[in-house]
Design a protein around this motif. Sequence first.
Motif, PDB file in Angstrom:
ATOM      1  N   SER A  92       7.480 -10.856  10.307  1.00  0.00           N
ATOM      2  CA  SER A  92       7.180  -9.640  10.897  1.00  0.00           C
ATOM      3  C   SER A  92       8.084  -8.474  10.706  1.00  0.00           C
ATOM      4  O   SER A  92       7.852  -7.331  10.777  1.00  0.00           O
ATOM      5  N   ARG A 114       8.160  -4.377  11.811  1.00  0.00           N
ATOM      6  CA  ARG A 114       7.855  -4.561  13.062  1.00  0.00           C
ATOM      7  C   ARG A 114       9.004  -5.050  14.067  1.00  0.00           C
ATOM      8  O   ARG A 114       9.104  -6.029  14.505  1.00  0.00           O
ATOM      9  N   CYS A 115      10.149  -4.172  14.037  1.00  0.00           N
ATOM     10  CA  CYS A 115      11.176  -4.475  14.875  1.00  0.00           C
ATOM     11  C   CYS A 115      11.850  -3.126  15.593  1.00  0.00           C
ATOM     12  O   CYS A 115      11.643  -2.294  14.908  1.00  0.00           O
ATOM     13  N   SER A 116      12.459  -3.439  16.709  1.00  0.00           N
ATOM     14  CA  SER A 116      13.076  -2.510  17.309  1.00  0.00           C
ATOM     15  C   SER A 116      14.293  -2.565  18.142  1.00  0.00           C
ATOM     16  O   SER A 116      14.305  -3.808  18.623  1.00  0.00           O
ATOM     17  N   SER A 166       8.061  -7.834  16.704  1.00  0.00           N
ATOM     18  CA  SER A 166       6.588  -8.227  17.273  1.00  0.00           C
ATOM     19  C   SER A 166       6.043  -9.612  16.611  1.00  0.00           C
ATOM     20  O   SER A 166       6.750  -9.824  15.605  1.00  0.00           O
ATOM     21  N   TYR A 179       4.173 -12.175  14.672  1.00  0.00           N
ATOM     22  CA  TYR A 179       3.324 -12.124  13.275  1.00  0.00           C
ATOM     23  C   TYR A 179       1.915 -12.397  13.878  1.00  0.00           C
ATOM     24  O   TYR A 179       1.581 -13.729  14.077  1.00  0.00           O
ATOM     25  N   GLU A 180       0.995 -11.659  13.130  1.00  0.00           N
ATOM     26  CA  GLU A 180      -0.321 -11.897  13.486  1.00  0.00           C
ATOM     27  C   GLU A 180      -0.829 -13.342  13.197  1.00  0.00           C
ATOM     28  O   GLU A 180      -1.551 -13.854  13.805  1.00  0.00           O
TER      29      GLU A 180
END
Length: 156
Positions: free
Chosen positions: A39, A44-46, A67, A69-70
Amino acid sequence: MAHEKGTRLIANNKKAYHDYFIDEKYEAGIELVGTEVKSVRMGRCSIKESFIHIKNGEIFVYGMHISPYEKGNIFNKDPMRIRKLLMHKNEIRKLEAQVAQKGYTLVPLQVYFKNSLIKVEVGLARGKKLYDKRADIAKKDVRREAERDFKIRNLY
C-alpha cells in the motif's frame, strides 16, 4: 533528506513545519507487514495528524494512516494501528532525555523510500506560539510579494 539519490518521497507533513520549530532530524526505519508495504509503494500513506511517543525504551508512531491494500483481503491490518519505529538504542535514549527535560516533542516529518527500504524522518520539535506562526506567515507574504514584483519587472 528525501532528495538524495535513490530516495522517493511518499508522504510529507507540512503542518509540522507550521506548528513547530524543528531542531534536529533523525532517520528511522518502520516495522510494517506485507500488505502495508504494498500500500505504501502505491503512495497510500498519510502522516498529517500523527505523532511519536517513546515507551519502555521503544519508539512508536501513532495516527499514521496506511490505507488497506485492495488485494490484501484477510491479511490487511488496521490502517491506524500503532507502528514501531526502528532506531538505535542510544538515539532513542538521547531523544527520550530531551523530550522529558526541555519540553520537546517528536513528530514525523516525512515518509520516503531509501533504496528499497521505507524510512520515516523524525523531527525533534518545539511548539510555536501564535505570534511565531504570524511572523512566519508575514515572512512568506513578503517573499511572495517580492517574487511577484520581480516576475512582473522581468516581463516588460
